[in-house]
Design an enzyme around this catalytic site. Structure first.
Site, PDB file in Angstrom:
ATOM      1  N   GLY A 192     -49.146   3.670   7.106  1.00 29.55           N
ATOM      2  CA  GLY A 192     -50.568   3.474   6.858  1.00 29.55           C
ATOM      3  C   GLY A 192     -51.074   4.586   5.976  1.00 29.55           C
ATOM      4  CB  CYS A 209     -44.305   6.080   7.015  1.00 29.23           C
ATOM      5  SG  CYS A 209     -45.106   7.155   5.818  1.00 29.23           S
ATOM      6  CG  ASP A 266     -49.580 -22.358   1.255  1.00 32.23           C
ATOM      7  OD1 ASP A 266     -48.344 -22.300   1.146  1.00 32.23           O
ATOM      8  OD2 ASP A 266     -50.339 -21.421   0.941  1.00 32.23           O
ATOM      9  CE  LYS A 277     -47.551 -19.909  -1.719  1.00 33.12           C
ATOM     10  NZ  LYS A 277     -48.936 -20.409  -1.595  1.00 33.12           N
TER      11      LYS A 277
END
Ligand code: XMP
Length: 507
Positions: free
Chosen positions: A56, A83, A225, A363
């Site tokens: 982040g 991280c 979609d 996707k």
């Protein structure tokens, strides 16, 4: 019952990338925002085999997420911090986190001290991708240090079932990245049972279960979609599913006919509703880009409801996919960059019950399902057309003549790029009618006409994009055709801005 792995999203793009990689490794993953309530996060975590604390943009010093991290650790299920998540774990477990003496950005060499646990099977040295100013400088008491680098004295650690790793194993530039994630997934015991292609029958059953003996309309656009969602619903409901294509009058040239023809060829012949005058009327005087999207969303909703009433449907099938759900909803900390018409722009309560069979899929997973269902390649590989169509490619107010100018210019751009065989390598290519005018000379007289912008970009997922280096002769042909075939245009310019800082569309 436990289901897959939970990724806690601390902002930025990391969470989606991690969740996608986990799915590529055959395990289901879902995302929850770190800003959700602790009780929601804990209950999601309890029903997961393991929890990832993502990277982040923030700094753990603020202490903003200490409580989330502590609550998750208390559950004693496998936890992996990446991280920012690594530093957060280091901090709440009592290690020391501070500014690194050598901040690391980009390719970085890491020395593996113990090739076990998540680092099992790694060589002594790996080249990984890092991006951090802060670092865990001292490990938490009792923790084993598994790897070090120049800027990270604790580049990876383990304490019981908690692991932290400073680099980004989800990024393709990190050597052995997938191996690290696979090692951790094995530790969690999450079953390898995620295969989107296998889900088709479940999805059909799910739609049947939701709609029962009722009727539904499916909002189709010709994109992959909405086509897949409608096809699943068609298989579940047969004639009780009516595909509806709304012609808002803002489609590129030939789009309405192409969509209608192509969907008909796979048994999804849509009812085409010409609502262009409703949209143009509502857009009169509207110049703000976000307001345009909202207006289009509102009218779109109204027309859909009208059609639903007409066919006696109480359900609406939509091709919402997972990033749409996450991006337009729950991220308290994140700004809305643009309201995406397929979700954000639609009014919240249409009075129709929503059926969204693809809302858990990415996707590339939808494309896998599409292949399984026999959706034509022309749809699977179709270049994206934004929901609001040419409205986001016309600066300022949208009027009938501007739509016509934008449509003609766009057609020329498409024809020239396609006839030069350049379309395959491009993410999108189109024309924008700018709000500027410029001086030109046509014949013997001075003219003062509109400026058309040509945009052609290369991209992998639309999160970032580069302007395409189109051959000069193609650009020249485009400019010459646009200025001669569209008299009100005096000038054509090529947009050479990357994303970021620009977006792909102009509005
Ligand atoms: P931007 O302009 O944000 O676009 O870089 C990223 C991708 O999203 C498409 N796009 C939209 N699609 N409704 C949509 O359905 C919208 O309002 C919208 N705005 C942008 C854009 O074409 C590109 O592929």
């Amino acid at each position: 019952m436990k289901d897959g792995v939970l990724v806690i999203d601390f902002g930025g793009q990391y969470a989606h990338l991690i969740a996608r990689r986990i799915r590529e490794l055959g395990r289901f993953s879902r995302i929850v925002s770190a800003e959700a309530s602790i009780s929601d996060i804990v209950s999601e975590a309890r029903s997961s085999y393991g929890v990832v604390l993502s990277g982040g943009p923030g700094s753990v010093w603020s202490g903003a997420h200490d409580e989330v991290a502590r609550a998750v650790i208390k559950l004693e299920i496998p936890v992996l911090g990446i991280c920012y998540g690594h530093q957060l774990l280091g901090r709440v477990l009592g290690g020391s986190v501070s500014r690194s003496p050598n901040p690391e950005f980009g390719p970085t060499i890491v020395d593996v001290i113990k090739s076990e646990g998540i680092l099992q099977g790694l060589p002594d040295r790996v080249r990984v991708w890092m991006s951090h100013n802060d670092a865990v400088l001292e490990p938490p008491p009792g923790a084993e240090v598994l790897a070090v680098s120049r800027g990270s004295p604790v580049a990876a650690f383990r304490l019981g079932s908690v692991y932290g790793v400073q680099w980004h194993p989800e990024v393709s530039h990190s050597e052995y990245g997938l191996k690290v994630l696979e090692n951790w997934l094995r530790i969690t015991g999450a079953p390898r049972n995620w295969d989107p292609g296998d889900m088709v029958n479940n999805l059909i059953d799910m739609v049947r279960g939701m709609v029962g003996g009722g009727r539904a309309i499916a909002a189709v656009s010709g994109g992959v979609d909405s086509t897949v969602a409608a096809l699943i619903a068609k298989k579940a409901l047969g004639d009780r599913l009516v595909p509806v294509f709304i012609d808002h009058g803002l489609h590129p040239a030939g789009e309405v006919e192409w969509v209608s023809r192509t969907l008909s060829s796979i048994g999804l012949k849509p009812v085409v509703v010409d609502a262009s005058s409703d949209f143009l009327e509502a857009l009169r005087g509207v110049t703000d880009p976000e307001e345009k999207r909202r207006v289009i969303g509102r009218i779109y909703g109204e027309v859909l409801v009208r059609e639903a009433v007409d066919v006696g449907a109480e359900y609406l099938v939509q091709g919402t996919i997972y990033p749409d759900v996450i991006e337009s909803g729950a991220r308290a900390g994140a700004d809305v960059i643009k309201t995406h018409h397929n979700v954000g722009g639609l009014p919240e309560n249409l009075g129709l019950k929503l059926v969204e069979p693809l809302k858990w899929f990415y996707k590339d997973e939808v494309r896998i399902i599409a292949k399984k269902l026999g959706v034509p390649v022309s749809i699977i590989e179709k270049k994206p057309v934004p929901g609001p169509g040419l409205a986001v490619r016309i600066e300022g107010e949208v009027t009938e003549w501007k739509v016509e100018v934008a449509r003609r210019a766009d057609r020329i751009v498409r024809e020239e790029i396609e006839s030069a065989g350049l379309d395959k390598g491009l993410w999108q290519y189109f024309a924008v009618l700018s709000g500027s005018k410029a001086t030109g000379v046509k014949g013997d007289s001075r003219s003062y006409g509109w400026v058309i912008v040509v945009r052609a970009v290369e991209s992998v997922d639309a999160m970032t994009a580069n302007p395409a280096r189109l051959p000069w002769d193609v650009l020249e042909r485009i400019a010459s055709r646009i200025t001669s075939e569209i008299p009100v245009v005096s000038r054509v310019v090529y947009d050479i801005t990357s994303k970021p800082p620009a977006t792909i569309e102009w509005e």
